[in-house]
Design a protein around this motif. Structure first.
Motif, mmCIF file in Angstrom:
data_model
loop_
_atom_site.group_PDB
_atom_site.id
_atom_site.type_symbol
_atom_site.label_atom_id
_atom_site.label_comp_id
_atom_site.label_asym_id
_atom_site.label_seq_id
_atom_site.Cartn_x
_atom_site.Cartn_y
_atom_site.Cartn_z
ATOM 1 N N THR A 97 0.860 -1.185 0.000
ATOM 2 C CA THR A 97 0.000 0.000 0.000
ATOM 3 C C THR A 97 0.891 1.228 0.000
ATOM 4 O O THR A 97 1.906 1.258 0.713
ATOM 5 N N THR A 98 0.526 2.238 -0.772
ATOM 6 C CA THR A 98 1.314 3.468 -0.802
ATOM 7 C C THR A 98 0.433 4.666 -0.481
ATOM 8 O O THR A 98 -0.786 4.650 -0.666
ATOM 9 N N PHE A 99 1.077 5.715 -0.009
ATOM 10 C CA PHE A 99 0.392 6.975 0.257
ATOM 11 C C PHE A 99 1.338 8.119 -0.042
ATOM 12 O O PHE A 99 2.475 8.123 0.422
ATOM 13 N N GLY A 100 0.854 9.108 -0.800
ATOM 14 C CA GLY A 100 1.612 10.326 -1.035
ATOM 15 C C GLY A 100 2.082 10.498 -2.462
ATOM 16 O O GLY A 100 2.303 9.531 -3.195
ATOM 17 N N THR A 101 2.221 11.754 -2.845
ATOM 18 C CA THR A 101 2.827 12.153 -4.118
ATOM 19 C C THR A 101 3.731 13.344 -3.828
ATOM 20 O O THR A 101 3.729 13.883 -2.719
ATOM 21 N N LYS A 102 4.481 13.778 -4.813
ATOM 22 C CA LYS A 102 5.390 14.898 -4.604
ATOM 23 C C LYS A 102 4.636 16.221 -4.622
ATOM 24 O O LYS A 102 3.811 16.478 -5.495
ATOM 25 N N GLY A 103 4.928 17.069 -3.625
ATOM 26 C CA GLY A 103 4.333 18.389 -3.591
ATOM 27 C C GLY A 103 4.382 19.003 -2.214
ATOM 28 O O GLY A 103 5.002 18.455 -1.291
ATOM 29 N N THR A 104 3.698 20.123 -2.059
ATOM 30 C CA THR A 104 3.715 20.876 -0.801
ATOM 31 C C THR A 104 2.356 20.905 -0.112
ATOM 32 O O THR A 104 2.223 21.502 0.951
#
Length: 335
Positions: free
Chosen positions: A266-273
């Protein structure tokens, strides 16, 4: 010269002061002790209550302690340097059952222990173990200390801060990808049965062994951004069910797996602010409620979520050197 050589020589530090870091921290519930606004106001979402939080504020050369995501009880210790009371790019940290704080003082090539946030009881360990660039520290249930010596490509276990009975896993300054070799280990955690889990950063994998002798060496992961892949992972933690959480640093996400087969990926998150986004996450910790704490390094904030859906997203911190500010935060411990 590759990125790892720059890291070991400390040549990335001036750049990191300006732009944070990018590349290859943890205080799981199974091991002993492992919001934005210029003035330390809480960020968006969720309740602010929880355990006391300790963070290494790397580019400010200090350790920070605060009680919740409003910043209550904000206390700092340390400054940049190499003397007593100083740190040079501190990385991982842990808190033992007595409340003593252990800090991997990366560029000073030493492990530091203090009794509390006054700095009382300062003890440093380094030369007797020929530490190269310690990146993390953790404990087992018997109180042994495990030092993740990233620059030395090894994990060292000692009985105490005198360096008694040192035992190493890995080959000193001999990086590799085979059995018994690491290439820039970055973080570690020990489960209640004594299994050691290691982030092998530049091999883009997790290593698990039964004990410090390396028995039953098992690996999971390869380089990439798909399922079963990592890109210079930086932190690791375990929850109360033994599930494994990894800060997949250059993929700007958190990964959870059930075990070393990768089941339950399972993954959570993407690149950004913004919300549900990270910029180079490193340290990760799990509290007694299985809430997930992440050091969002290049966003200069600490994030807490209730689960891998991002429920209860709340942040604390912004860039700077004052109250509620961080400059390239790295490690996290809960107590």
């Amino acid at each position: 010269m590759d990125r790892r050589q720059f890291l070991q020589l400390g040549l990335l530090a001036p750049f990191a002061l300006l732009a944070g870091c990018s590349g290859c921290g943890r205080s799981p519930s199974s091991s002993p002790g492992r919001g934005s606004g210029e003035s330390g106001s809480a960020g968006s979402g969720g309740s602010s209550s929880g355990p006391t939080i300790y963070v290494t504020d790397r580019n400010n050369g200090r350790v920070v302690k605060f009680n919740d995501f409003t910043g209550t009880g904000w206390t700092t210790y340390g400054s940049m340097g190499s003397s007593q009371g100083q740190f040079m790019l501190p990385r991982g940290l842990s808190v033992d059952p007595q409340g003593r704080i252990y800090i991997a003082d990366y560029q000073n090539a030493r492990l530091v222990r203090i009794n509390d946030m006054t700095g009382a009881g300062w003890v440093a360990l380094g030369n007797t173990l020929s530490l190269q660039a310690p990146n993390d520290v953790t404990f087992d249930s018997s109180g042994h200390i495990y030092i993740v010596d990233s620059g030395g490509d090894r994990i060292i276990r000692v009985d105490d801060m005198n360096g008694t009975n040192p035992v190493a896993l890995g080959q000193l300054k001999q990086p590799g990808s085979g059995k018994g070799h690491f290439y820039g280990p970055y973080a570690a955690v020990v489960d209640p049965t004594g299994h050691i889990y290691v982030i092998d950063c530049f091999n883009h994998r997790i290593v698990r062994v039964d004990n410090i002798s390396g028995l039953n060496w098992t690996t999971y992961g390869s380089q990439g951004n798909g399922q079963g892949q990592f890109n210079q992972p930086g932190g690791i933690a375990l929850d109360s069910s033994g599930r494994i959480y990894i800060s997949d640093t250059l993929n700007n996400r958190i990964v959870r797996i059930n075990d070393m087969t990768g089941a339950g990926w399972t993954t959570f998150g993407t690149k950004g602010t913004g919300t549900n986004q990270f910029q180079y996450p490193y340290g990760i910790a799990i509290d007694s409620q299985n809430r997930i704490y992440v050091v969002d390094t290049d966003n200069n904030r600490i994030v807490r979520i209730d689960d891998m859906n991002g429920t209860g997203w709340i942040t604390y911190g912004s860039q700077g050197s004052g109250v509620g500010n961080f400059a390239g935060p790295y490690g996290i411990a809960l107590h």
